[in-house]
Design an enzyme around this catalytic site. Structure first.
Site, PDB file in Angstrom:
ATOM      1  N   GLU A 206       1.196  33.205  23.317  1.00  0.00           N
ATOM      2  CA  GLU A 206      -0.192  32.974  23.717  1.00  0.00           C
ATOM      3  C   GLU A 206      -0.340  31.806  24.695  1.00  0.00           C
ATOM      4  OE1 GLU A 206      -0.282  35.347  19.990  1.00  0.00           O
ATOM      5  OE2 GLU A 206       0.835  33.584  20.678  1.00  0.00           O
TER       6      GLU A 206
ATOM      7  N   HIS B   4      -5.829  36.740   9.956  1.00  0.00           N
ATOM      8  CA  HIS B   4      -6.385  37.658  10.945  1.00  0.00           C
ATOM      9  C   HIS B   4      -7.893  37.827  10.752  1.00  0.00           C
ATOM     10  CE1 HIS B   4      -2.107  38.657  10.736  1.00  0.00           C
ATOM     11  NE2 HIS B   4      -2.202  39.246  11.919  1.00  0.00           N
TER      12      HIS B   4
ATOM     13  N   GLN C  12      -5.077  38.698  20.663  1.00  0.00           N
ATOM     14  CA  GLN C  12      -5.112  39.870  19.790  1.00  0.00           C
ATOM     15  C   GLN C  12      -5.989  39.644  18.562  1.00  0.00           C
ATOM     16  OE1 GLN C  12      -1.433  41.526  17.732  1.00  0.00           O
ATOM     17  NE2 GLN C  12      -1.723  43.005  19.397  1.00  0.00           N
ATOM     18  N   PHE C  13      -5.909  38.477  17.990  1.00  0.00           N
ATOM     19  CA  PHE C  13      -6.840  38.018  16.953  1.00  0.00           C
ATOM     20  C   PHE C  13      -7.221  36.582  17.310  1.00  0.00           C
ATOM     21  CE2 PHE C  13      -4.668  41.459  14.891  1.00  0.00           C
ATOM     22  CZ  PHE C  13      -5.606  42.035  14.030  1.00  0.00           C
ATOM     23  N   ALA C  14      -8.488  36.233  17.101  1.00  0.00           N
ATOM     24  CA  ALA C  14      -8.939  34.889  17.448  1.00  0.00           C
ATOM     25  C   ALA C  14      -8.126  33.824  16.732  1.00  0.00           C
ATOM     26  CB  ALA C  14     -10.426  34.730  17.120  1.00  0.00           C
ATOM     27  N   ASP C  15      -7.592  34.148  15.560  1.00  0.00           N
ATOM     28  CA  ASP C  15      -6.772  33.205  14.800  1.00  0.00           C
ATOM     29  C   ASP C  15      -5.590  32.687  15.628  1.00  0.00           C
ATOM     30  OD1 ASP C  15      -7.872  35.576  13.400  1.00  0.00           O
ATOM     31  OD2 ASP C  15      -7.413  34.465  11.574  1.00  0.00           O
ATOM     32  N   PHE C  16      -5.065  33.543  16.502  1.00  0.00           N
ATOM     33  CA  PHE C  16      -3.855  33.199  17.237  1.00  0.00           C
ATOM     34  C   PHE C  16      -4.117  32.183  18.358  1.00  0.00           C
ATOM     35  CE2 PHE C  16      -2.249  37.806  16.322  1.00  0.00           C
ATOM     36  CZ  PHE C  16      -2.209  37.497  14.965  1.00  0.00           C
TER      37      PHE C  16
END
Length: 505
Positions: free
Chosen positions: A275, A342, A297-301
């Site tokens: 990322e 996620h 892909q997921f805001a968490d990342f």
């Protein structure tokens, strides 16, 4: 790109920087994408005071090149001619083969990492050894041996440099003290947008909004986002999409399904799982006049791309007037059984950071219009989209290419007993509660943009009822609800009939 076939990029780092994850990610992406990049490591033996034997275990840093499938070479960084010849040859290689290359230049610094740290940690014999390798002194001797310059001419060059340095220093020392103008500084926070080519802006901020003559179709949120992105790709030939699995697979949530067939692999790019490097690549594209959209892909990342977002994207315009024309799409929120890594709501991480813009639509119409507006905005925009809303809500969406204004809230429902200020899924929770409790006159405000906030709309919501609940899915402590509650207390206290309440996770 094809128009830049004779260009290469040159990226510098020190021996200490090679331990950073960004070093690995950058080399990996450059190798996978066959980018003509020269990575130059200045290995001076110390990361501030930490010697290389406490930094890495490989014999030479250039050995890392093979692990990325690229060529590498180690050079004497104090030999000017060897460095020149190496860079020239490696540049030709990168252009000819369209591939990256790693160079490790062995060198030394006779002063501290910065003046304050000193050099007590360096053994004295190293200074004596490297003094004999002084690149300037040795090059001067070479030029005299070759009868290119005389000692007198070298002294003249040195005097010229010294005179120039003194002149430049005098400019700084004689400069008038800086007088800070707060208004000027705040106005320089964001890049100004050229509105000459702006599309239609639909103003649906009022409760009484009706589409009128605008042709609409009922669409799910996911389809509205996809359509806005597709139309933006058609509108901007310089827009590049990047993200994990976004090409043939169409993305984890199928937002970009079919895009690679319509726009090709050069503009719809799968990325490795890195990322930070991709946010950095997006910023690099912006510096070269491109627009870019990265799908986190997921805001968490976003946590592993935090440095690039917070320290580079957010600050680059204010620091030195360069564009960060980047949109990061952030699938966010819980309720879909995706687990703790996620499902986070992390928008508050970013609203604290000047220079970013943060939007968070709750309806298909706003989702499309805000995405188009974000892509057209020359500033970095984090675009939050709630995963649970993708396929669960539908609404009228104009077929045309249009914008919803960033920074303007939407008045969802009129009421005079209590105002609910919210965004994202909170809008639908508030509407459901209001429908289930017709005995209460509930006013609902959808913020839509979290940075910058629409303070006028917030004030008007307070005025309408005198009682306020700030509702969001994100964590209560440190959430944006606390900021809004504080602002209301400071600026609208005389309008309140009761304390502001927060409802959050």
């Amino acid at each position: 790109t094809s128009g830049d076939a004779l260009k290469v990029s040159l990226a510098f780092t020190g021996d200490g920087g090679t331990s950073e994850g960004d070093f690995h990610e950058a080399l990996n992406v450059a190798a996978v994408w066959d980018l003509p990049v020269i990575f130059l490591i200045e290995n001076n033996g110390y990361g501030l005071s930490t010697p290389t034997n406490e930094q890495y275990r490989c014999i030479s840093l250039v050995d890392k090149a093979k692990g990325y499938g690229m060529e590498g070479v180690q050079v004497d960084g104090n030999n000017l001619l060897q460095v020149y010849d190496t860079i020239k040859g490696v540049r030709d290689y990168c252009i000819r083969h369209q591939k990256p290359y790693l160079i490790e230049a062995m060198t030394f610094r006779m002063r501290g990492h910065e003046e304050a740290s000193g050099t007590k940690y360096v053994p004295q014999h190293l200074f004596e050894l490297w003094e004999k390798k002084d690149p300037v002194k040795n090059f001067e001797e070479f030029l005299m041996q070759q009868s290119v310059l005389s000692a007198e001419e070298i002294d003249g060059i040195r005097s010229g440099f010294k005179e120039k340095i003194e002149e430049e220093l005098a400019i700084g020392f004689n400069a008038k003290p800086i007088v800070v103008d707060t208004e000027v500084e705040l106005n320089d926070l964001y890049a100004m947008r050229d509105n000459s080519l702006a599309p239609t802006v639909i103003d649906n901020a009022r409760v009484s909004f009706e589409p009128g003559d605008v042709v609409t179709a009922e669409k799910r949120m996911i389809d509205a986002i996809s359509e806005g992105l597709h139309q933006s790709m058609q509108e901007h030939g310089n827009l590049v999409l990047m993200g994990q699995d976004i090409a043939e697979y169409g993305g984890a949530f199928k937002i970009t399904e079919g895009f690679v067939n319509d726009f090709g692999k050069a503009r719809v790019r799968n990325t490795p799982i890195c990322e930070s490097a991709i946010v950095g690549a997006a910023l690099g594209l912006s510096l070269e006049g491109y627009k870019s959209m990265m799908e986190m892909q997921f805001a968490d990342f976003a946590s592993v791309g935090f440095n690039q977002i917070i320290n580079n994207l957010a600050k680059i315009h204010y620091r030195w007037g360069q564009p960060a024309d980047v949109v990061i799409r952030m699938p966010t929120g819980g309720g879909v059984g995706a687990g703790p890594f996620h499902s986070q709501s992390n928008e508050a991480w970013f609203v604290h950071t000047p220079g970013l813009k943060v939007v968070y639509p709750s309806t298909p119409m706003d989702a499309k219009g805000l995405l188009i507006a974000a892509i057209n905005d020359p500033n970095p925009v984090l675009y939050f989209e709630h995963k649970a809303l993708y396929r669960s809500i539908s609404g009228p969406v104009p077929a045309s290419y249009y914008e919803i204004e960033i920074g303007k809230a939407r008045h969802v429902r009129e009421g005079d007993e209590i105002s609910i200020i919210t965004y994202g899924s909170g809008v639908h929770w508030a509407e459901e509660y209001a429908a289930d409790h017709p005995e209460l006159s509930i006013d609902i405000l959808d913020l839509r943009t979290l940075l910058p906030l629409d303070y006028l709309a917030i004030r008007q919501a307070v005025e309408r009822s005198g009682r306020v609940i700030v509702l969001h899915e994100d964590t209560l402590t440190g959430g944006i609800g606390g900021e809004i509650a504080a602002w209301i207390a400071e600026n609208c206290f005389h309008l309140l009939d009761a304390p502001v309440l927060r409802c959050a996770s």
